[in-house]
Design a protein around this motif. Structure first.
Motif, PDB file in Angstrom:
ATOM      1  N   PHE A 198      -0.194  17.891 -45.225  1.00 44.52           N
ATOM      2  CA  PHE A 198      -0.833  19.148 -44.858  1.00 44.52           C
ATOM      3  C   PHE A 198      -1.240  19.960 -46.090  1.00 44.52           C
ATOM      4  CE2 PHE A 198       0.738  20.142 -40.269  1.00 44.52           C
ATOM      5  CZ  PHE A 198       0.256  18.906 -39.847  1.00 44.52           C
ATOM      6  N   SER A 199      -2.240  20.791 -45.889  1.00 41.97           N
ATOM      7  CA  SER A 199      -2.626  21.783 -46.899  1.00 41.97           C
ATOM      8  C   SER A 199      -1.750  23.018 -46.740  1.00 41.97           C
ATOM      9  CB  SER A 199      -4.093  22.176 -46.704  1.00 41.97           C
ATOM     10  OG  SER A 199      -4.254  22.855 -45.460  1.00 41.97           O
ATOM     11  N   ASP A 200      -1.838  23.941 -47.700  1.00 41.91           N
ATOM     12  CA  ASP A 200      -1.092  25.204 -47.588  1.00 41.91           C
ATOM     13  C   ASP A 200      -1.457  25.936 -46.303  1.00 41.91           C
ATOM     14  OD1 ASP A 200       0.234  24.772 -49.950  1.00 41.91           O
ATOM     15  OD2 ASP A 200      -0.965  26.194 -51.127  1.00 41.91           O
ATOM     16  N   GLU A 201      -2.734  25.946 -45.967  1.00 42.98           N
ATOM     17  CA  GLU A 201      -3.183  26.642 -44.768  1.00 42.98           C
ATOM     18  C   GLU A 201      -2.592  25.998 -43.507  1.00 42.98           C
ATOM     19  OE1 GLU A 201      -7.336  27.972 -42.477  1.00 42.98           O
ATOM     20  OE2 GLU A 201      -7.397  26.828 -44.360  1.00 42.98           O
ATOM     21  N   GLU A 202      -2.549  24.675 -43.498  1.00 40.47           N
ATOM     22  CA  GLU A 202      -1.991  23.984 -42.331  1.00 40.47           C
ATOM     23  C   GLU A 202      -0.481  24.233 -42.202  1.00 40.47           C
ATOM     24  OE1 GLU A 202      -4.480  19.950 -41.516  1.00 40.47           O
ATOM     25  OE2 GLU A 202      -3.663  20.156 -43.569  1.00 40.47           O
ATOM     26  N   VAL A 203       0.213  24.306 -43.328  1.00 40.03           N
ATOM     27  CA  VAL A 203       1.651  24.612 -43.299  1.00 40.03           C
ATOM     28  C   VAL A 203       1.871  26.004 -42.716  1.00 40.03           C
ATOM     29  CG1 VAL A 203       3.724  25.001 -44.679  1.00 40.03           C
ATOM     30  CG2 VAL A 203       2.203  23.087 -45.226  1.00 40.03           C
ATOM     31  N   SER A 204       1.096  26.974 -43.198  1.00 40.81           N
ATOM     32  CA  SER A 204       1.231  28.343 -42.696  1.00 40.81           C
ATOM     33  C   SER A 204       0.915  28.411 -41.206  1.00 40.81           C
ATOM     34  CB  SER A 204       0.300  29.275 -43.479  1.00 40.81           C
ATOM     35  OG  SER A 204       0.465  30.614 -43.063  1.00 40.81           O
ATOM     36  N   ASP A 205      -0.132  27.706 -40.779  1.00 36.25           N
ATOM     37  CA  ASP A 205      -0.489  27.680 -39.360  1.00 36.25           C
ATOM     38  C   ASP A 205       0.625  27.052 -38.525  1.00 36.25           C
ATOM     39  OD1 ASP A 205      -2.917  28.870 -39.873  1.00 36.25           O
ATOM     40  OD2 ASP A 205      -4.089  27.012 -39.783  1.00 36.25           O
ATOM     41  N   TRP A 206       1.252  26.005 -39.068  1.00 30.47           N
ATOM     42  CA  TRP A 206       2.344  25.325 -38.374  1.00 30.47           C
ATOM     43  C   TRP A 206       3.496  26.294 -38.119  1.00 30.47           C
ATOM     44  CZ3 TRP A 206       3.207  20.023 -37.042  1.00 30.47           C
ATOM     45  CH2 TRP A 206       4.526  19.683 -36.768  1.00 30.47           C
ATOM     46  N   ILE A 207       3.871  27.045 -39.151  1.00 31.39           N
ATOM     47  CA  ILE A 207       4.968  28.014 -39.007  1.00 31.39           C
ATOM     48  C   ILE A 207       4.579  29.101 -38.011  1.00 31.39           C
ATOM     49  CG2 ILE A 207       6.362  29.746 -40.212  1.00 31.39           C
ATOM     50  CD1 ILE A 207       6.104  27.994 -42.743  1.00 31.39           C
ATOM     51  N   ASN A 208       3.354  29.612 -38.113  1.00 26.01           N
ATOM     52  CA  ASN A 208       2.909  30.652 -37.176  1.00 26.01           C
ATOM     53  C   ASN A 208       2.928  30.154 -35.733  1.00 26.01           C
ATOM     54  OD1 ASN A 208       2.497  32.729 -39.025  1.00 26.01           O
ATOM     55  ND2 ASN A 208       0.397  32.094 -39.477  1.00 26.01           N
ATOM     56  N   ARG A 209       2.620  28.874 -35.548  1.00 30.40           N
ATOM     57  CA  ARG A 209       2.636  28.303 -34.200  1.00 30.40           C
ATOM     58  C   ARG A 209       4.061  28.330 -33.633  1.00 30.40           C
ATOM     59  NH1 ARG A 209      -0.740  24.799 -35.360  1.00 30.40           N
ATOM     60  NH2 ARG A 209       0.547  22.969 -35.802  1.00 30.40           N
ATOM     61  N   GLN A 210       5.057  28.072 -34.485  1.00 36.49           N
ATOM     62  CA  GLN A 210       6.439  28.150 -34.003  1.00 36.49           C
ATOM     63  C   GLN A 210       6.817  29.592 -33.658  1.00 36.49           C
ATOM     64  OE1 GLN A 210       7.156  25.109 -33.461  1.00 36.49           O
ATOM     65  NE2 GLN A 210       5.511  24.518 -34.886  1.00 36.49           N
ATOM     66  N   LEU A 211       6.365  30.532 -34.474  1.00 39.13           N
ATOM     67  CA  LEU A 211       6.668  31.942 -34.203  1.00 39.13           C
ATOM     68  C   LEU A 211       6.079  32.375 -32.871  1.00 39.13           C
ATOM     69  CD1 LEU A 211       6.057  33.509 -37.744  1.00 39.13           C
ATOM     70  CD2 LEU A 211       8.194  32.695 -36.753  1.00 39.13           C
ATOM     71  N   MET A 212       4.881  31.905 -32.571  1.00 42.98           N
ATOM     72  CA  MET A 212       4.261  32.230 -31.283  1.00 42.98           C
ATOM     73  C   MET A 212       5.031  31.588 -30.132  1.00 42.98           C
ATOM     74  SD  MET A 212       0.123  32.218 -31.978  1.00 42.98           S
ATOM     75  CE  MET A 212       0.053  30.638 -32.835  1.00 42.98           C
ATOM     76  N   ARG A 213       5.542  30.367 -30.353  1.00 45.53           N
ATOM     77  CA  ARG A 213       6.342  29.710 -29.315  1.00 45.53           C
ATOM     78  C   ARG A 213       7.641  30.464 -29.064  1.00 45.53           C
ATOM     79  NH1 ARG A 213       5.024  23.732 -31.766  1.00 45.53           N
ATOM     80  NH2 ARG A 213       3.338  23.185 -30.314  1.00 45.53           N
ATOM     81  N   TYR A 214       8.307  30.926 -30.142  1.00 46.48           N
ATOM     82  CA  TYR A 214       9.534  31.699 -29.960  1.00 46.48           C
ATOM     83  C   TYR A 214       9.259  32.909 -29.073  1.00 46.48           C
ATOM     84  CZ  TYR A 214      10.980  29.255 -34.291  1.00 46.48           C
ATOM     85  OH  TYR A 214      11.260  28.335 -35.262  1.00 46.48           O
ATOM     86  N   ASP A 215       8.140  33.572 -29.338  1.00 43.95           N
ATOM     87  CA  ASP A 215       7.803  34.785 -28.604  1.00 43.95           C
ATOM     88  C   ASP A 215       7.440  34.490 -27.154  1.00 43.95           C
ATOM     89  OD1 ASP A 215       7.262  37.700 -28.641  1.00 43.95           O
ATOM     90  OD2 ASP A 215       5.215  37.069 -28.206  1.00 43.95           O
ATOM     91  N   LYS A 216       6.706  33.402 -26.925  1.00 44.60           N
ATOM     92  CA  LYS A 216       6.229  33.086 -25.574  1.00 44.60           C
ATOM     93  C   LYS A 216       7.291  32.410 -24.719  1.00 44.60           C
ATOM     94  CE  LYS A 216       2.507  30.701 -23.078  1.00 44.60           C
ATOM     95  NZ  LYS A 216       1.233  29.934 -23.201  1.00 44.60           N
ATOM     96  N   TYR A 217       7.989  31.416 -25.305  1.00 44.51           N
ATOM     97  CA  TYR A 217       8.909  30.600 -24.521  1.00 44.51           C
ATOM     98  C   TYR A 217      10.387  30.877 -24.812  1.00 44.51           C
ATOM     99  CZ  TYR A 217       4.723  27.734 -23.705  1.00 44.51           C
ATOM    100  OH  TYR A 217       3.465  27.295 -23.364  1.00 44.51           O
ATOM    101  N   GLY A 218      10.658  31.445 -25.992  1.00 40.49           N
ATOM    102  CA  GLY A 218      12.046  31.589 -26.399  1.00 40.49           C
ATOM    103  C   GLY A 218      12.558  30.390 -27.166  1.00 40.49           C
ATOM    104  N   PHE A 219      11.698  29.405 -27.423  1.00 47.69           N
ATOM    105  CA  PHE A 219      12.075  28.228 -28.198  1.00 47.69           C
ATOM    106  C   PHE A 219      10.849  27.672 -28.889  1.00 47.69           C
ATOM    107  CE2 PHE A 219      11.399  26.938 -23.745  1.00 47.69           C
ATOM    108  CZ  PHE A 219      10.383  26.007 -23.874  1.00 47.69           C
ATOM    109  N   GLY A 220      11.063  26.730 -29.780  1.00 47.17           N
ATOM    110  CA  GLY A 220      10.017  26.074 -30.557  1.00 47.17           C
ATOM    111  C   GLY A 220      10.699  25.096 -31.486  1.00 47.17           C
ATOM    112  N   LEU A 221      10.019  24.638 -32.517  1.00 46.33           N
ATOM    113  CA  LEU A 221      10.693  23.843 -33.539  1.00 46.33           C
ATOM    114  C   LEU A 221      11.518  24.787 -34.406  1.00 46.33           C
ATOM    115  CD1 LEU A 221       7.966  21.294 -34.702  1.00 46.33           C
ATOM    116  CD2 LEU A 221       9.910  20.884 -33.185  1.00 46.33           C
TER     117      LEU A 221
END
Length: 330
Positions: A198-221
């Protein structure tokens, strides 16, 4: 029930900074006290609504909740409706000897604090706690202050930790974990199933995707932290994924290659399966794995899963056959 949970929790609240306390009985303090299907549903709604508000309030570091929870279904019905991905749950049952319970309840009845039927009901509940997957704390000879001290000593309160295994903590990741996550996601060998580092941008997007999952579902990676070193060595968790047109709850795992072949992925995946069944109340959990990723398939099989279907995922300009491994609640 008479084991001193409310008094102990009050003492605990005084010992923990930035803490808030909820006694479940406050959520249906009615007169006359009526227990039926409607009021049971109401009290669970009230409890979960209040606990979720506490969880989402940045002022609180610790939330203390007590109630008579003598059956696993009561615990799971609450845990399945609160945002457990934003906190670490510690389940502790306060118990005492039958003789001590009888003495305490009889005293309360004489003082008019409990009804005449309280003794028989409480004695009937007592052996049911042995069947619960909780830490048991015998309060027979303890003061409320001593109970609070014992509760605090059960395990260290690890901020943000969601799951604990023999060698790992799984906790929420954040952008402050970027460097450690990047070591994993930017490594072409680790990411061979994705066909690129991954690129730096893809890494940051990956982490943000988990943060959104925590907020929406209460879980993620979640970030996998090795207890022995305190290092972030991988990630493992749960997410909702498309499996050839069907949305499934998936266990995913990805570890720094320096920690491969040491059983960490299998250990974390097993804990996530237990969390999915026991805490989220899921009936089925899957792992979606590229057909060429034999190592990850072996982890799924060790987790009790069997291959149930396959589909082709188009990613990074490539058609990638994937296998769906699944296990249902036993």
């Amino acid at each position: 029930m008479g084991v001193g949970k409310t008094a102990a929790c009050r003492k605990l609240q005084n010992k923990l900074d930035s803490s808030v306390f909820l006694d479940g009985d406050w959520c249906w303090d009615m007169r006359p006290f009526t227990v039926n299907a409607e009021t049971r549903a109401m009290v669970i709604d009230n409890i979960c609504h209040t606990l979720n508000n506490f969880i989402h309030c940045s002022e609180y570091e610790s939330i203390i909740f007590c109630w008579v929870m003598h059956q696993a279904d009561i615990i799971s019905s609450i845990l399945s409706r609160i945002n457990t991905g934003l906190c670490r749950i510690r389940l502790i049952s306060l118990v005492c000897s039958e003789a001590e319970l009888e003495k305490r309840i009889t005293k309360d009845i004489k003082l008019g604090l409990r009804g005449e039927d309280a003794l028989e009901r409480s004695l009937g509940y007592l052996p049911m706690y042995d069947k619960l997957d909780t830490v048991k704390l015998d309060t027979t000879s303890l003061t409320p202050d001593e109970c609070a001290e014992r509760i605090m000593a059960v395990k260290p309160f690890i901020k943000g930790a969601v799951i604990e295994t023999e060698r790992l903590y799984l906790r929420q990741m954040s952008q402050s974990d970027f460097d450690d996550i990047a070591l994993i996601l930017k490594d072409p060998d680790t990411m061979y199933a994705y066909e690129h580092g991954f690129s730096d941008e893809e890494v940051s997007d990956w982490i943000n995707r988990q943060l959104m999952r925590y907020d929406k579902y209460g879980f993620g990676l979640w970030a996998a932290i090795e207890k022995a070193s305190g290092r972030l060595i991988g990630q493992c968790g749960l997410s909702m994924q498309d499996a050839g047109g069907k949305e499934v709850l998936e266990i995913g795992y990805l570890f720094n290659k320096a920690y491969w072949h040491r059983g960490f992925a299998a250990e974390a995946a097993a804990a996530c399966k237990k969390y999915a069944f026991d805490i989220l109340g899921a009936d089925e959990v899957c792992s979606i794995i590229r057909s060429s990723n034999i190592a990850s398939q072996r982890v799924a099989e060790r987790n009790g899963m069997k291959m149930v279907s396959s589909f082709v995922k188009h990613y990074y300009g490539i058609d990638m056959p994937h296998l769906v491994f699944s296990v249902r609640r036993g």
